[in-house]
Design a protein around this motif. Structure first.
Motif, short mmCIF file in Angstrom:
data_model
loop_
_atom_site.label_atom_id
_atom_site.label_comp_id
_atom_site.label_asym_id
_atom_site.label_seq_id
_atom_site.Cartn_x
_atom_site.Cartn_y
_atom_site.Cartn_z
N UNK A 147 6.42 -6.43 11.52
CA UNK A 147 7.83 -5.84 11.75
C UNK A 147 8.93 -6.47 10.65
N UNK A 148 8.57 -7.78 9.96
CA UNK A 148 9.45 -8.19 9.09
C UNK A 148 9.37 -7.61 7.75
N UNK A 149 8.13 -6.67 7.61
CA UNK A 149 8.10 -6.03 6.18
C UNK A 149 9.14 -4.89 6.21
N UNK A 150 9.83 -5.15 4.81
CA UNK A 150 11.11 -3.90 4.87
C UNK A 150 10.37 -2.70 5.01
N UNK A 151 10.97 -1.58 5.70
CA UNK A 151 10.60 -0.22 5.73
C UNK A 151 10.78 0.54 4.25
N UNK A 152 11.54 0.15 3.41
CA UNK A 152 11.69 0.45 2.14
C UNK A 152 10.46 0.49 1.43
N UNK A 153 9.67 -0.58 1.48
CA UNK A 153 8.51 -0.79 0.76
C UNK A 153 7.45 0.26 0.93
N UNK A 154 7.16 0.56 2.18
CA UNK A 154 6.36 1.72 2.67
C UNK A 154 7.18 3.14 2.02
N UNK A 155 8.18 3.46 2.26
CA UNK A 155 9.01 4.51 1.71
C UNK A 155 8.61 4.64 0.15
N UNK A 156 8.60 3.84 -0.61
CA UNK A 156 8.55 3.62 -1.79
C UNK A 156 7.01 4.01 -2.16
N UNK A 157 6.36 3.44 -1.59
CA UNK A 157 4.79 3.68 -1.84
C UNK A 157 4.39 5.06 -1.43
N UNK A 158 5.01 5.73 -0.41
CA UNK A 158 4.93 6.98 -0.13
C UNK A 158 5.22 8.02 -1.09
N UNK A 172 -2.63 5.85 3.08
CA UNK A 172 -2.32 5.03 4.15
C UNK A 172 -3.31 3.81 3.89
N UNK A 173 -4.57 3.82 3.38
CA UNK A 173 -5.46 2.53 2.92
C UNK A 173 -4.79 1.92 1.73
N UNK A 174 -4.16 2.51 0.64
CA UNK A 174 -3.37 1.79 -0.38
C UNK A 174 -2.27 1.19 -0.06
N UNK A 175 -1.42 1.70 0.95
CA UNK A 175 -0.50 1.13 1.55
C UNK A 175 -0.69 -0.21 2.31
N UNK A 176 -1.61 -0.08 2.90
CA UNK A 176 -2.18 -1.16 3.86
C UNK A 176 -2.70 -2.41 2.77
N UNK A 177 -3.31 -2.04 1.73
CA UNK A 177 -3.86 -2.93 0.82
C UNK A 177 -3.01 -3.60 0.04
N UNK A 178 -1.75 -2.82 -0.46
CA UNK A 178 -0.89 -3.15 -1.37
C UNK A 178 0.56 -3.65 -0.85
N UNK A 179 0.69 -3.25 0.38
CA UNK A 179 1.95 -3.43 0.99
C UNK A 179 1.89 -4.15 2.31
N UNK A 199 0.70 -11.79 4.25
CA UNK A 199 -0.34 -12.94 4.04
C UNK A 199 -0.03 -14.49 4.52
N UNK A 200 1.15 -14.80 4.59
CA UNK A 200 1.51 -16.09 5.25
C UNK A 200 1.11 -16.16 6.70
N UNK A 201 1.65 -14.98 7.55
CA UNK A 201 1.26 -14.93 8.89
C UNK A 201 -0.28 -14.84 9.20
#
Length: 294
Positions: free
Chosen positions: A181-192, A198-205, A211-213
């Protein structure tokens, strides 16, 4: 100076609840202390440690318990972390009644381990009345016999692992859900917009964003998996669990102290095990540490 003052409560708690007990255990391991004995403790030096690694009656059970701990951790850490991540991704949605489903998956965490062990003892019971045996009997049209899931050396550790993952995965799920929930929604929107699947967004976003979590969850799960005791003790004493295949170092320390009344030897077991866990945790932290920018 301000940083030291702010960390003082945490440092005080660490010293009080980790440093002092560890120091006391080191002192006890240097003495021959017998529970309930009228004789005063006698200084043994490093004799308890020598016996732990050279006496077959002590080193055999200890090394077997340590191997059981390592097998348990090697399976539980990756499997539970992966399941927790999958559940967190699945529940990171704005759907109707999503709070109910999150609570449902988290519910086993709040159950006492004694209750969880008793419930799973009924599920894995050897008789035909055991829930798992009964289901497999019906699915196989009567060809499945009554398998002793807890008593068999081949399935005893698997049973403990399944129980532990079921009970603990919800806790890691909540931590990873907070990270998602801390990942900015804009990153997913830009990837779309870049037509990423979906798999590419999961791996790269998603994965880089948590990663730290993930590292924290893996370290926490490792520490918790090494201190496994409750379910093993309850199932061995009251559920017919195969002791040789599942007894852990904590179980070995407790039985040494309270069944054999040898407090000094039990203290030596806990000191050695504490140092092993610290070394393994530091090695894991070194190899899976997050990037500096995380």
């Amino acid at each position: 100076m301000h940083g030291l003052l702010m960390s003082a409560p945490a440092l005080a708690g660490l010293i009080a609840f980790v440093g002092v007990p560890f120091g006391y255990a080191v002192v006890l391991s240097l003495y021959n202390v017998r529970l309930g004995s009228p004789l005063p403790p006698s200084f043994f030096g490093l004799e308890q440690y020598r016996r732990l690694f050279t006496d077959p009656d002590l080193s055999g059970p200890f090394l077997r318990a340590l191997l059981n701990n390592l097998v348990f951790a090697a399976v539980v850490v990756p499997v539970q972390t992966a399941l927790a991540l999958g559940l967190a991704v699945l529940l990171n949605r704005t759907l109707k009644a999503i709070g109910f489903f999150r609570s449902l998956f988290f519910m086993p965490v709040v159950f006492p381990m004694a209750l969880v062990a008793v419930v799973w003892r009924l599920i894995l019971a050897r008789s035909d009345q055991g829930m798992l045996n009964s289901v497999l009997h019906h699915l196989s049209l009567g060809h499945w016999g009554a398998h002793d899931w807890l008593g068999s050396a081949a399935t005893a550790m698997v049973s403990v692992i399944a129980l532990s993952i079921w009970q603990g995965v919800g806790f890691q799920m909540v931590i990873l859900l907070a990270g998602l929930q801390q990942i900015p929604a804009e990153l997913h929107e830009a990837a779309q917009l870049d037509r990423a699947g979906r798999w590419q967004r999961f791996c790269h976003v998603t994965l880089p964003g948590i990663r730290g979590t993930l590292v924290f969850v893996a370290l926490l799960t490792s520490v918790l998996s090494f201190r496994v005791f409750d379910q093993v003790y309850i199932l061995i004493r009251g559920g017919g669990l195969n002791e040789d295949a599942t007894h852990t170092v904590m179980y070995e320390a407790v039985t040494t102290a309270f069944d054999r009344n040898d407090i000094g030897q039990a203290a030596a077991v806990t000191v050695v095990f504490f140092l092993i866990v610290v070394v393994l945790t530091l090695l894991q932290r070194r190899f899976v540490r997050p990037d500096p920018e995380d």
